[in-house]
Write an enzyme that holds these catalytic residues in place. Structure first.
Site, PDB file in Angstrom:
ATOM      1  NE  ARG A 166      -2.895   0.100   3.231  1.00 19.88           N
ATOM      2  CZ  ARG A 166      -2.398   0.303   4.274  1.00 19.88           C
ATOM      3  NH1 ARG A 166      -1.875   1.665   4.636  1.00 19.88           N
ATOM      4  NH2 ARG A 166      -2.461  -0.467   5.346  1.00 19.88           N
ATOM      5  CE1 TYR A 194     -15.878  11.616 -16.453  1.00 20.67           C
ATOM      6  CE2 TYR A 194     -15.448  11.826 -14.278  1.00 20.67           C
ATOM      7  CZ  TYR A 194     -16.178  11.062 -15.334  1.00 20.67           C
ATOM      8  OH  TYR A 194     -16.403   9.700 -15.218  1.00 20.67           O
ATOM      9  CG  ASP A 217      -9.026  16.372 -15.288  1.00 18.49           C
ATOM     10  OD1 ASP A 217      -8.424  15.774 -16.233  1.00 18.49           O
ATOM     11  OD2 ASP A 217     -10.131  15.778 -14.800  1.00 18.49           O
ATOM     12  CE  LYS A 258     -11.998   8.261 -18.872  1.00 20.21           C
ATOM     13  NZ  LYS A 258     -12.399   9.488 -17.899  1.00 20.21           N
TER      14      LYS A 258
HETATM   15  C1  LIG Z   1     -12.842   9.727 -16.714  1.00 18.96           C
HETATM   16  C2  LIG Z   1     -12.443  11.248 -16.487  1.00 18.96           C
HETATM   17  C3  LIG Z   1     -12.390  11.539 -15.119  1.00 18.96           C
HETATM   18  C4  LIG Z   1     -12.375  10.130 -14.061  1.00 18.96           C
HETATM   19  O1  LIG Z   1     -11.612   9.300 -14.102  1.00 18.96           O
HETATM   20  P1  LIG Z   1     -11.843   7.762 -13.961  1.00 18.96           P
HETATM   21  O2  LIG Z   1     -10.485   6.984 -14.089  1.00 18.96           O
HETATM   22  O3  LIG Z   1     -13.193   7.297 -14.534  1.00 18.96           O
HETATM   23  O4  LIG Z   1     -12.060   7.614 -12.252  1.00 18.96           O
HETATM   24  C5  LIG Z   1     -11.767  12.557 -14.680  1.00 18.96           C
HETATM   25  N1  LIG Z   1     -11.639  13.713 -15.244  1.00 18.96           N
HETATM   26  C6  LIG Z   1     -11.707  13.419 -16.790  1.00 18.96           C
HETATM   27  C7  LIG Z   1     -11.662  14.631 -17.649  1.00 18.96           C
HETATM   28  C8  LIG Z   1     -12.273  12.209 -17.385  1.00 18.96           C
HETATM   29  O5  LIG Z   1     -12.410  12.044 -18.706  1.00 18.96           O
END
Ligand SMILES: *Cc1c(COP(=O)(O)O)cnc(C)c1O
Length: 386
Positions: free
Chosen positions: A53, A105, A177, A202
């Site tokens: 962890r 998001y 982000d 992504k």
């Molecule tokens: C998908 C996404 C998230 C969240 O990520 P997860 O891996 O699904 O928890 C946050 N910000 C953006 C811009 C995203 O496309």
């Protein structure tokens, strides 16, 4: 070694940084260490690893790799993008205030409003595409500004240089982000941001086969707090998932080049289609922030949103696609199409969506790396349904 790696280009670092051959066996790929614990030679005598962890060698390698790609001091990986964002807001305390973009998001405001607000954090949502709004929203107890650029799904940009000139003066940290652009096309730390977050689910992983999240940090203090949170809260990424991202990221530069080239083609095609009423893509000359996009990013990516006119039209077209798939998520090798009003932005409600301009006819496409002619043919036949 560190100095030498810094001079290597992005594509080379993606393949080699943190991805050096295994010193024990010479294996060219980083081994997966599926272990919870590590043998110690005596009390307090160990090789730097005590419990997974806290740290794990596969995770260490991924964190080194991602820190290098974002030009960061350190990276900390988490079990999902949301777990990474959760860790970021967990560095704050009750009474602190966060200024956020109003087109984030969907999962992010859900976490902020429905979970973190109960712990005494305050959030204000504003249009960060005008940096003056950021300055006006900052209060005495503001500790953080949290933005996404470009936004999802309307592809609005925030001027990172203008925002950091405010956040630095006000001694507030800026978190970006960067999921949509990946470090290949946008490096927020180089514009003065303090932390960058990605859903590695992504583009970074890129193969739609694992969830993950990362926070990259410009300051040791934030990196230490986040390492402490990995240990204290435990939402870390498993060794296998770390390895998937290490594997995926090797082709990031190559994939992003294709995503970008095909994204431009698809955006051009859609903008000339008689049934398509509007196209939102920063690479188009008529995007209101095209000049800022060229200054702040080194590519435009493959996220495109377009207006079909109605829910009925959107559904007719989405039922007809064959190469493209209707589904949540983005950034994979396959082309994914989604319907923001009923999928990513359903939780906002009709009024909430109306306020930021998300209509029922909007369709979002994450252009994959299939042959672009096949993607264009598929969209063409699907749009005939309208
Ligand atoms: C998908 C996404 C998230 C969240 O990520 P997860 O891996 O699904 O928890 C946050 N910000 C953006 C811009 C995203 O496309």
């Amino acid at each position: 070694m560190k100095e030498k790696i810094k001079t290597l280009s992005f594509a080379t670092r993606a393949i080699h940084c943190g991805q050096e051959p295994d010193p024990l066996t010479g294996a060219v790929t980083v081994p997966i260490y599926p272990t919870s614990t590590y043998v110690q030679q005596g009390i307090g005598e160990h090789k730097g690893y005590e419990y997974s962890r806290v740290s794990n060698p596969t995770r260490t390698r991924l964190e080194q790799n991602l820190a290098s790609l974002e030009g960061a001091l350190a990276a900390r990986v988490f079990a999902s993008g949301m777990a990474a964002i959760h860790a970021i807001v967990n560095t704050l305390k009750a009474g602190d205030h966060v200024v956020c973009g109003n087109d984030l998001y969907g999962g992010t405001p859900r976490l902020f409003n429905q979970v973190m607000a109960d712990f005494g954090l305050e959030f204000t949502y504003i249009d960060t595409s005008d940096a003056n709004n950021v300055e006006r929203a900052i209060r005495k107890n503001t500790r953080m500004v949290y933005v996404e650029t470009p936004t999802n799904p309307l592809m609005r940009l925030s001027d990172l240089a203008a925002i950091t000139s405010i956040t630095r003066r006000k001694k507030v940290s800026l978190v970006v982000d960067n999921t949509f652009m990946s470090p290949y096309f946008q490096q927020p730390l180089s514009w003065g941001a303090d932390m960058v977050v990605h859903s590695t689910t992504k583009f970074l992983n890129g193969h739609s086969d694992g969830l993950g999240g990362v926070v990259v940090c410009a300051h040791q203090q934030d990196a230490d707090k986040l390492a402490f949170l990995q240990k204290a809260s435990g939402a870390i990424l498993s060794p296998f998932e770390c390895w998937l991202v290490l594997r995926g990221v090797k082709t990031l530069a190559a994939r992003m080049d294709i995503h970008d080239r095909s994204g431009r083609r698809v955006a051009e095609y859609l903008s000339q289609h008689p049934k398509v009423r509007a196209v939102f893509y920063p690479g188009l000359l008529d995007h209101p922030q095209h000049t800022l996009a060229k200054r702040q990013m080194t590519g435009f990516g493959s996220m495109i949103t377009f207006e079909t006119g109605s829910l009925k039209n959107a559904n007719k077209m989405l039922k007809r696609v064959r190469v493209c798939s209707l589904g949540e998520s983005l950034g994979g090798v396959e082309t994914l199409i989604s319907h923001p009003a009923t999928m990513t932005h359903a939780a906002l409600g009709e009024k909430g969506r109306e306020a930021i301009g998300i209509t029922d006819g909007l369709v979002r496409i994450s252009v994959g790396i299939e042959d672009v002619e096949d993607i264009l043919d598929d969209l063409d036949q699907a749009l005939h349904a309208i």
